[in-house]
Design a protein around this motif. Sequence first.
Motif, PDB file in Angstrom:
ATOM      1  N   ILE A 267       0.826  -1.334  -0.161  1.00 26.65           N
ATOM      2  CA  ILE A 267       0.023  -0.161   0.111  1.00 26.65           C
ATOM      3  C   ILE A 267       0.857   1.193   0.023  1.00 26.65           C
ATOM      4  O   ILE A 267       1.532   1.519   0.843  1.00 26.65           O
ATOM      5  CB  ILE A 267      -0.931   0.004   1.464  1.00 26.65           C
ATOM      6  CG1 ILE A 267      -1.755  -1.219   1.283  1.00 26.65           C
ATOM      7  CG2 ILE A 267      -1.778   1.350   1.214  1.00 26.65           C
ATOM      8  CD1 ILE A 267      -2.814  -1.246   2.577  1.00 26.65           C
ATOM      9  N   PRO A 268       1.002   2.037  -1.153  1.00 26.01           N
ATOM     10  CA  PRO A 268       1.868   3.221  -1.167  1.00 26.01           C
ATOM     11  C   PRO A 268       1.382   4.273  -0.175  1.00 26.01           C
ATOM     12  O   PRO A 268       0.426   4.505   0.381  1.00 26.01           O
ATOM     13  CB  PRO A 268       1.539   3.608  -2.547  1.00 26.01           C
ATOM     14  CG  PRO A 268       0.192   3.168  -2.981  1.00 26.01           C
ATOM     15  CD  PRO A 268      -0.070   1.976  -2.137  1.00 26.01           C
ATOM     16  N   ILE A 269       2.335   4.900   0.561  1.00 23.25           N
ATOM     17  CA  ILE A 269       2.368   5.980   1.317  1.00 23.25           C
ATOM     18  C   ILE A 269       1.933   5.626   2.707  1.00 23.25           C
ATOM     19  O   ILE A 269       2.739   5.732   3.746  1.00 23.25           O
ATOM     20  CB  ILE A 269       1.429   7.126   0.680  1.00 23.25           C
ATOM     21  CG1 ILE A 269       2.167   7.550  -0.641  1.00 23.25           C
ATOM     22  CG2 ILE A 269       1.496   8.461   1.849  1.00 23.25           C
ATOM     23  CD1 ILE A 269       1.046   8.727  -1.281  1.00 23.25           C
ATOM     24  N   ILE A 270       0.733   4.898   2.819  1.00 27.84           N
ATOM     25  CA  ILE A 270       0.134   4.682   3.980  1.00 27.84           C
ATOM     26  C   ILE A 270       0.713   3.640   4.652  1.00 27.84           C
ATOM     27  O   ILE A 270       0.905   3.479   6.055  1.00 27.84           O
ATOM     28  CB  ILE A 270      -1.505   4.218   4.123  1.00 27.84           C
ATOM     29  CG1 ILE A 270      -2.075   5.455   3.418  1.00 27.84           C
ATOM     30  CG2 ILE A 270      -2.047   3.750   5.248  1.00 27.84           C
ATOM     31  CD1 ILE A 270      -3.708   5.238   3.143  1.00 27.84           C
ATOM     32  N   GLY A 330      -5.486   9.000  -5.803  1.00 24.79           N
ATOM     33  CA  GLY A 330      -5.986   7.797  -6.236  1.00 24.79           C
ATOM     34  C   GLY A 330      -5.906   6.660  -5.010  1.00 24.79           C
ATOM     35  O   GLY A 330      -6.952   6.030  -4.791  1.00 24.79           O
ATOM     36  N   LEU A 331      -4.798   7.099  -3.968  1.00 22.54           N
ATOM     37  CA  LEU A 331      -4.927   6.004  -2.930  1.00 22.54           C
ATOM     38  C   LEU A 331      -5.942   6.784  -2.011  1.00 22.54           C
ATOM     39  O   LEU A 331      -6.830   5.699  -1.414  1.00 22.54           O
ATOM     40  CB  LEU A 331      -3.506   6.469  -2.317  1.00 22.54           C
ATOM     41  CG  LEU A 331      -3.471   5.654  -0.954  1.00 22.54           C
ATOM     42  CD1 LEU A 331      -3.279   3.985  -0.970  1.00 22.54           C
ATOM     43  CD2 LEU A 331      -2.021   6.093  -0.355  1.00 22.54           C
ATOM     44  N   ALA A 332      -6.170   7.891  -1.827  1.00 24.17           N
ATOM     45  CA  ALA A 332      -7.532   8.497  -0.902  1.00 24.17           C
ATOM     46  C   ALA A 332      -8.587   7.985  -1.291  1.00 24.17           C
ATOM     47  O   ALA A 332      -9.473   7.666  -0.508  1.00 24.17           O
ATOM     48  CB  ALA A 332      -7.214  10.188  -0.650  1.00 24.17           C
ATOM     49  N   PHE A 333      -8.825   8.370  -2.634  1.00 21.68           N
ATOM     50  CA  PHE A 333     -10.146   7.752  -3.401  1.00 21.68           C
ATOM     51  C   PHE A 333     -10.383   6.354  -3.318  1.00 21.68           C
ATOM     52  O   PHE A 333     -11.464   6.068  -2.763  1.00 21.68           O
ATOM     53  CB  PHE A 333     -10.204   8.336  -4.805  1.00 21.68           C
ATOM     54  CG  PHE A 333     -11.434   7.871  -5.620  1.00 21.68           C
ATOM     55  CD1 PHE A 333     -12.515   8.525  -5.425  1.00 21.68           C
ATOM     56  CD2 PHE A 333     -11.564   6.697  -6.369  1.00 21.68           C
ATOM     57  CE1 PHE A 333     -13.891   8.001  -5.844  1.00 21.68           C
ATOM     58  CE2 PHE A 333     -12.590   6.319  -6.947  1.00 21.68           C
ATOM     59  CZ  PHE A 333     -13.660   7.038  -6.661  1.00 21.68           C
ATOM     60  N   TRP A 338     -13.381   1.680  -1.215  1.00 22.12           N
ATOM     61  CA  TRP A 338     -13.202   0.354  -0.600  1.00 22.12           C
ATOM     62  C   TRP A 338     -12.282  -0.487   0.275  1.00 22.12           C
ATOM     63  O   TRP A 338     -12.028  -1.442   0.167  1.00 22.12           O
ATOM     64  CB  TRP A 338     -12.760  -0.560  -2.137  1.00 22.12           C
ATOM     65  CG  TRP A 338     -13.771  -0.558  -3.133  1.00 22.12           C
ATOM     66  CD1 TRP A 338     -15.128  -0.473  -2.987  1.00 22.12           C
ATOM     67  CD2 TRP A 338     -13.833  -0.922  -4.488  1.00 22.12           C
ATOM     68  NE1 TRP A 338     -15.914  -0.603  -3.885  1.00 22.12           N
ATOM     69  CE2 TRP A 338     -15.063  -0.754  -5.059  1.00 22.12           C
ATOM     70  CE3 TRP A 338     -12.706  -1.311  -5.266  1.00 22.12           C
ATOM     71  CZ2 TRP A 338     -15.294  -1.119  -6.468  1.00 22.12           C
ATOM     72  CZ3 TRP A 338     -13.126  -1.330  -6.628  1.00 22.12           C
ATOM     73  CH2 TRP A 338     -14.399  -1.314  -7.317  1.00 22.12           C
ATOM     74  N   GLY A 339     -11.738   0.376   1.055  1.00 21.78           N
ATOM     75  CA  GLY A 339     -10.822   0.216   2.130  1.00 21.78           C
ATOM     76  C   GLY A 339      -9.450  -0.348   1.737  1.00 21.78           C
ATOM     77  O   GLY A 339      -8.849   0.239   0.920  1.00 21.78           O
ATOM     78  N   PRO A 340      -8.699  -1.057   2.530  1.00 20.52           N
ATOM     79  CA  PRO A 340      -7.418  -1.479   2.386  1.00 20.52           C
ATOM     80  C   PRO A 340      -7.388  -2.050   0.902  1.00 20.52           C
ATOM     81  O   PRO A 340      -6.156  -1.940   0.322  1.00 20.52           O
ATOM     82  CB  PRO A 340      -7.016  -2.585   3.364  1.00 20.52           C
ATOM     83  CG  PRO A 340      -8.360  -2.231   4.439  1.00 20.52           C
ATOM     84  CD  PRO A 340      -9.393  -1.581   3.881  1.00 20.52           C
ATOM     85  N   MET A 341      -8.253  -3.206   0.535  1.00 22.65           N
ATOM     86  CA  MET A 341      -8.239  -3.480  -0.933  1.00 22.65           C
ATOM     87  C   MET A 341      -8.135  -2.441  -2.093  1.00 22.65           C
ATOM     88  O   MET A 341      -7.383  -2.669  -3.023  1.00 22.65           O
ATOM     89  CB  MET A 341      -9.090  -4.444  -1.015  1.00 22.65           C
ATOM     90  CG  MET A 341      -9.331  -5.936  -0.118  1.00 22.65           C
ATOM     91  SD  MET A 341      -7.737  -6.871  -0.354  1.00 22.65           S
ATOM     92  CE  MET A 341      -6.955  -6.269   1.110  1.00 22.65           C
ATOM     93  N   GLY A 342      -8.834  -1.473  -1.711  1.00 25.71           N
ATOM     94  CA  GLY A 342      -9.009  -0.306  -2.752  1.00 25.71           C
ATOM     95  C   GLY A 342      -7.613   0.092  -2.696  1.00 25.71           C
ATOM     96  O   GLY A 342      -7.106   1.042  -3.660  1.00 25.71           O
ATOM     97  N   ALA A 343      -6.844   0.561  -1.415  1.00 27.50           N
ATOM     98  CA  ALA A 343      -5.521   0.954  -1.301  1.00 27.50           C
ATOM     99  C   ALA A 343      -4.647   0.252  -2.150  1.00 27.50           C
ATOM    100  O   ALA A 343      -3.829   0.780  -2.894  1.00 27.50           O
ATOM    101  CB  ALA A 343      -5.116   1.049   0.220  1.00 27.50           C
ATOM    102  N   PHE A 344      -4.698  -1.149  -2.265  1.00 20.91           N
ATOM    103  CA  PHE A 344      -3.921  -1.871  -3.017  1.00 20.91           C
ATOM    104  C   PHE A 344      -4.067  -1.874  -4.649  1.00 20.91           C
ATOM    105  O   PHE A 344      -3.051  -1.787  -5.066  1.00 20.91           O
ATOM    106  CB  PHE A 344      -3.947  -3.323  -2.459  1.00 20.91           C
ATOM    107  CG  PHE A 344      -3.416  -4.368  -3.528  1.00 20.91           C
ATOM    108  CD1 PHE A 344      -1.982  -4.681  -3.405  1.00 20.91           C
ATOM    109  CD2 PHE A 344      -4.153  -5.135  -4.434  1.00 20.91           C
ATOM    110  CE1 PHE A 344      -1.330  -5.670  -4.137  1.00 20.91           C
ATOM    111  CE2 PHE A 344      -3.439  -6.123  -5.226  1.00 20.91           C
ATOM    112  CZ  PHE A 344      -2.268  -6.244  -5.076  1.00 20.91           C
ATOM    113  N   LEU A 345      -5.223  -1.662  -4.783  1.00 19.85           N
ATOM    114  CA  LEU A 345      -5.850  -1.525  -6.260  1.00 19.85           C
ATOM    115  C   LEU A 345      -5.326  -0.116  -6.797  1.00 19.85           C
ATOM    116  O   LEU A 345      -5.317  -0.028  -8.132  1.00 19.85           O
ATOM    117  CB  LEU A 345      -7.078  -1.791  -6.618  1.00 19.85           C
ATOM    118  CG  LEU A 345      -7.511  -3.203  -6.207  1.00 19.85           C
ATOM    119  CD1 LEU A 345      -9.296  -3.243  -6.480  1.00 19.85           C
ATOM    120  CD2 LEU A 345      -7.070  -4.206  -7.256  1.00 19.85           C
TER     121      LEU A 345
END
Length: 371
Positions: A267-270, A330-333, A338-345
């Motif tokens: 997960i970038p940044i976070i 993009g990471l924030a959106f 979608w939570g952590p899985m959205g952060a991965f995507l």
Amino acid sequence: MRVMPSERLLPNAPSGTPVPDSKGELPPVIRRQEVVAFALVALLLICVVAVLWAAKAFFLPVIMAFVVGTMLSPAANLLERYKIPRGIAAVLIVVTVAAGATLMIGLISAPLMEWTNRLPEMASRLRDKMHIFDRPLALWHELQGMVGGSSNGLSSFQIPKIEWVQPTIEFLSPTFTEFLLFFATLILFIASWKDLRRALIMTFGDHAARLRTLRILNEIEVHLGNYLLTVTIINTGVGIATGIVCAVTHMPNPGGLGALAATLNFIPIIGPVATFVILVVVGVIALPTLGAALMAPLAFVGIAFLEGHFVTPTIIGRRLELNALAVFLGLAFWTWLWGPMGAFLSSPLLIVALIVKEHLVPVSAPQLPQD
């Protein structure tokens, strides 16, 4: 005599002098069709986001399977060259990935469950070690009293009582149905990827459109596969280095902390920030002095700095270098959606958008003038 429109006379000019054409000097006019088109596109985007949010239980595992399946398609192509049927290759790949994920979860969950059972003890130890902040807090309350503010706060450091375990587990853990939908879609997607590609390409009737679609799909498959491979290798190295640092600095469960660092680094940044915070908390609780507790977190900061500024840009290259603002937004959106899985995507979806943009709006297209 009738005067032609292009030969209108100036008021103070001799007869026969035409008025200069001034169409190029007219201010731009926003037409109604453009406003309507912009409004329709904005409404379409809002509707798409609303549907993705409302139907998260369906769209998240499906899109996750599409992205991960595209990343793993090169491995299926490799196995297919060795005469392994694509369906069997898809099952082997998914089982291997699931085994690796299970190993990482096991390394992380074992110390996590142990520490969860010892929360009251660790909270008491943390409260005792935070007494170094008693004097600054007392000075702060005295200053508040001098300026007329409220000084009713406690002079000692207090750990807030927050019910975080159950909400965190509910936020991080997908349901069994989502897991089942993800793995079933992933296997079927990898097994039928060639047929899906062919069907998508043949949807277009124009030869140029078919060729452009083929190039886009090939480039997405290659770049996402390379992204997954390189990022996995880099994050594994980060996890091993973090585990070694934790072992050298006498942190508890260095293997679990290294596995956690490798997992969160996807997960970038976070991810790196969360790993740093976890290392600080674990160090403060487990080690006797504050200096010893900060050794592993500071060493991880150095590892993350080298990885983010030198290793990853050198290996991945500059062609698909992502703008930092675009990555953050993009990471924030996707995390909000979608939570952590959205952060991965977020990064893979940004790479896909960049590839599509490069083919639909090539460099040879008209560009804005340089400043």
